[in-house]
Design an enzyme around this catalytic site. Structure first.
Site, PDB file in Angstrom:
ATOM      1  N   MET A 102      -8.968   5.582   4.343  1.00 54.92           N
ATOM      2  CA  MET A 102      -9.505   4.365   3.772  1.00 54.92           C
ATOM      3  C   MET A 102      -8.785   4.071   2.475  1.00 54.92           C
ATOM      4  SD  MET A 102     -11.546   1.911   3.681  1.00 54.92           S
ATOM      5  CE  MET A 102     -11.256   0.840   2.325  1.00 54.92           C
ATOM      6  N   PRO A 103      -7.555   3.646   2.528  1.00 56.65           N
ATOM      7  CA  PRO A 103      -6.860   3.319   1.284  1.00 56.65           C
ATOM      8  C   PRO A 103      -7.350   2.006   0.672  1.00 56.65           C
ATOM      9  CG  PRO A 103      -5.320   3.613   3.110  1.00 56.65           C
ATOM     10  CD  PRO A 103      -6.679   3.603   3.679  1.00 56.65           C
ATOM     11  N   LEU A 104      -7.336   1.962  -0.632  1.00 60.73           N
ATOM     12  CA  LEU A 104      -7.548   0.737  -1.391  1.00 60.73           C
ATOM     13  C   LEU A 104      -6.309   0.587  -2.261  1.00 60.73           C
ATOM     14  CD1 LEU A 104      -9.263  -1.625  -2.414  1.00 60.73           C
ATOM     15  CD2 LEU A 104     -10.304  -0.025  -4.049  1.00 60.73           C
ATOM     16  N   THR A 161      -5.601   4.185  -3.776  1.00 61.95           N
ATOM     17  CA  THR A 161      -6.696   5.142  -3.806  1.00 61.95           C
ATOM     18  C   THR A 161      -6.942   5.597  -2.370  1.00 61.95           C
ATOM     19  OG1 THR A 161      -7.665   4.018  -5.706  1.00 61.95           O
ATOM     20  CG2 THR A 161      -9.094   5.532  -4.502  1.00 61.95           C
TER      21      THR A 161
END
Length: 126
Positions: free
Chosen positions: A1-3, A72
């Site tokens: 789950m990259p941001l 992130t």
């Protein structure tokens, strides 16, 4: 789950900015196995007066086209996967939209899986 948060100097056309999004998602998909439809990215443009970088820090010759990319991610990736991500991002951004590898600055911020809420006030990964 990259941001992913992207920062660059103002003035690039929409197609250039969209190519950055596309290339970053492709690199994350290929190296971190990020699934389809898992795209959460922002891009912020800055006036020259509000954007500063070390033009030669650590012997890397950066230009005004430098792009800062902060991603992130869950703290589950190996060093080899991280190195592969950095390489692939530089390759893909070189190809499209044409950013020099010297101008690709990437920072990973790793967090525990339970530190995400993807909506509805839930901790989906906890």
């Amino acid at each position: 789950m990259p941001l992913t948060h992207i920062s660059l100097r103002a003035g690039k056309p929409e197609a250039y900015r969209q190519a950055i999004f596309d290339s970053l998602y492709r690199a994350l998909h290929e190296t971190f196995n990020v699934p389809e439809d898992n795209e959460f990215m922002t891009l912020r443009e800055h006036d020259a007066a509000d954007f500063r970088y070390g033009a030669s820090y650590l012997g890397v010759a950066r230009s005004d086209d430098v792009v800062f990319i902060q991603i992130t991610v869950n703290n589950t990736r190996t060093v080899e996967q991280k190195k592969a991500l950095f390489r692939r991002i530089a390759e893909l951004l070189r190809d499209r939209p044409g950013i020099r590898p010297e101008d690709v600055f990437v920072n990973l911020v790793e967090v525990a899986k339970e530190n995400w809420s993807l909506g509805n006030g839930l901790a989906q990964y906890a």
